[in-house]
Design a protein around this motif. Structure first.
Motif, short mmCIF file in Angstrom:
data_model
loop_
_atom_site.label_atom_id
_atom_site.label_comp_id
_atom_site.label_asym_id
_atom_site.label_seq_id
_atom_site.Cartn_x
_atom_site.Cartn_y
_atom_site.Cartn_z
N ILE A 146 2.31 6.49 -2.11
CA ILE A 146 1.06 5.80 -1.80
C ILE A 146 0.41 5.38 -3.12
CG2 ILE A 146 -1.20 6.01 -0.70
CD1 ILE A 146 0.51 8.51 0.73
N TYR A 147 0.08 4.12 -3.21
CA TYR A 147 -0.45 3.56 -4.45
C TYR A 147 -1.85 4.11 -4.78
CZ TYR A 147 3.14 -0.04 -5.11
OH TYR A 147 4.32 -0.70 -5.36
N TYR A 199 -0.86 8.35 -8.12
CA TYR A 199 0.22 8.11 -7.18
C TYR A 199 0.33 9.35 -6.30
CZ TYR A 199 2.54 3.94 -9.22
OH TYR A 199 2.86 2.68 -9.63
N SER A 254 -5.55 6.74 1.12
CA SER A 254 -5.17 5.34 1.24
C SER A 254 -4.84 4.81 -0.13
CB SER A 254 -6.31 4.53 1.86
OG SER A 254 -7.46 4.61 1.03
N HIS A 264 -4.38 6.31 5.38
CA HIS A 264 -3.17 7.10 5.55
C HIS A 264 -3.41 8.16 6.61
CE1 HIS A 264 0.00 10.01 4.00
NE2 HIS A 264 0.66 8.92 4.27
N SER A 292 7.21 9.30 0.92
CA SER A 292 6.43 8.07 0.83
C SER A 292 5.64 8.07 -0.47
CB SER A 292 5.48 7.93 2.03
OG SER A 292 4.60 9.03 2.09
N SER A 316 0.82 -1.21 0.00
CA SER A 316 0.00 0.00 0.00
C SER A 316 0.85 1.26 0.00
CB SER A 316 -0.92 0.02 1.22
OG SER A 316 -0.17 -0.04 2.42
N LYS A 317 2.11 1.11 0.42
CA LYS A 317 2.96 2.29 0.52
C LYS A 317 4.43 1.89 0.40
CE LYS A 317 1.77 5.05 3.85
NZ LYS A 317 1.65 5.62 5.21
N THR A 339 5.12 -0.92 3.17
CA THR A 339 3.99 -1.21 4.05
C THR A 339 3.08 -2.16 3.29
OG1 THR A 339 4.11 0.97 5.08
CG2 THR A 339 2.04 -0.24 5.31
#
Length: 452
Positions: free
Chosen positions: A296-297, A305, A265, A260, A294, A78-79, A92
């Motif tokens: 995040i998808y 992104y 998220s 998040h 970071s 997810s991250k 993550t």
């Protein structure tokens, strides 16, 4: 001195301290633990953070991610957290049950090791500090209520210290008077810094935290910019024509453990049209976004992104200065930088808490911030200790020795102060009404007994 007002504050100060002291000690001690979580984790997780895998073959980050997904079946990424050297890259990963795992990749993007996120030092301290390991609305409200009443304790303590001239030197002072002097003196000194620490921690609270966050969302001019609340979407025309009509991939529920810290998220999806992480990192570098950050998808086929640098991530090695905080959005197909929002775009409320949270956590201005927070917390513990000693030194054997009740009704001054505190802290205001109701019942029954 207005004896009635003084006694009223003294009585409420005493009972409030009596009931919330265990919680205050718990919050203060766990806060000290969380204050030093990066220092503890850098030592405790040295192998994960800085170690190397026995495999020396150089992989791309995407190959490393695929290897992690193959090794930890049922988990999706997810991250991706890209840290400065010498830290390893951290993934993550989440499963459908909401369990979270941290997987570390070395500079060859080989797997070094993994952690159960629930049991890392930082997450244990955070869970202990915010919900006493129990969680749930009731416990979260109880923790917030203790923080609110702590502010009342500080205010009422300062009032009594000045009115009673507690620090005035007395000839042949008794043991009780000496304890009272130190309790009042140290309590007065730490009142302002302690109130700042408490208020900068309220954004995490259940009742007032939600109120602050809602206000920041509803009024972007003073809070969170609209762009950060509602990220842009990727251009679907970037999907190749031949596959554009194919069924779009679906993502898992982005709530709960996948959320998040700022409400966003992401979940890794099988999407051959999407830009690889390595390609995205090249775009990030071209956009002059430096580590740490970071990734995040995207959580949907038209999602983006999200690449962020935050001042209050709760991740060792990831936090940056509030002024360097930035959230950027990249098209998941073309890698184009669609938009970005930084500290300068935040409203007054957003800026205050972006600055205040790292102050609360102890990393706003380096180690001096930690030392100051530590000294204030230790002084607060000593104030509690001296408060208990003060009570015990005047307590008569076999009696509770509570402060005397005043025969007068609630004064205007006392009422105004409590109303102001109740408005500033709504949960405190609600509890105040309950306390007043209980006191009224006691007064009514006592009056009835005397009239019989």
């Amino acid at each position: 001195m207005n004896k009635g007002l003084y006694n009223r504050f003294w009585r409420w100060h005493f009972y409030a301290a009596l009931f919330i002291t265990p919680l205050l000690l718990t919050l203060t001690l766990s806060g000290i633990g969380y204050l030093f979580y990066p220092n503890v984790e850098n030592k405790a997780y040295d192998d994960y953070f800085f170690g190397k895998s026995a495999h020396t073959e150089k992989l791309t980050i995407d190959e490393g991610i695929e290897k992690a997904k193959g090794q930890f079946k049922g988990y999706s990424v997810s991250k991706v957290i890209v840290l400065k050297d010498p830290y390893n890259t951290r993934l993550t990963m989440d499963d459908r049950n909401g369990d979270e795992k941290y997987v570390f990749l070395d500079d060859n993007y080989q797997i070094v090791g993994s952690q159960n996120a629930k049991y890392t030092f930082s997450n244990v301290m955070r869970n202990f500090h915010s919900s006493l390991f129990v969680g749930g609305t009731v416990v979260n409200y109880l923790v917030e209520l203790a923080a609110c009443w702590a502010i009342f304790l500080l205010f009422s303590g300062v009032y009594m210290a000045f009115k009673g001239k507690a620090w005035k030197k007395k000839q042949n002072a008794s043991h009780h008077q000496k304890n009272k002097k130190w309790h009042a003196l140290v309590g007065t000194i730490i009142t302002l810094p302690m109130i700042i620490i408490i208020f900068t921690g309220l954004p995490w609270s259940a009742f007032m935290g939600n109120f602050i966050y809602s206000a920041a969302q509803e009024h972007p001019s003073i809070g969170i910019p609209e762009l950060k609340q509602n990220p842009p979407t990727s251009n679907m025309s970037e999907i190749p024509w031949a596959t554009r009509e194919n069924d779009a991939p679906t993502s898992s529920d982005g709530s709960g453990a996948h959320a998040h810290h700022n409400g966003m998220s992401g979940m890794d999806m099988t999407n051959s049209n999407r830009l690889s992480v390595q390609q995205l990192m090249t775009k990030v570098e071209d956009a002059k976004i430096s580590k740490p950050y970071s990734i995040i998808y995207p959580s949907t086929e038209d999602g983006v992104y999200t690449v962020a640098r935050g001042s209050n991530t709760g991740v060792t090695g990831l936090d940056v200065s509030p002024y360097d905080e930035i959230t950027t959005y990249f098209d998941q197909y073309s890698g184009k930088l669609i938009s970005k929002v930084g500290f300068d775009e935040y409203g007054l409320l957003g800026k205050w808490f972006t600055w205040g949270i790292p102050l609360h956590e102890g990393h706003l201005f380096g180690w001096p911030n930690k030392v100051i927070n530590l000294l204030v917390c230790l002084a607060f513990i000593f104030v509690i200790f001296w408060g208990i000693k003060t009570w015990l030194s005047r307590k008569k054997k076999g009696e509770f020795s509570a402060p005397p009740n005043t025969a007068k009704g609630v004064s205007i001054g006392f009422g105004i102060i409590m109303i102001i505190l109740g408005i500033m802290m709504p949960l405190f205001g609600i509890s105040l009404l309950i306390v007043l109701l209980i006191e009224s019942c006691f007064w009514f029954f006592k009056k009835r007994q005397l009239s019989v």
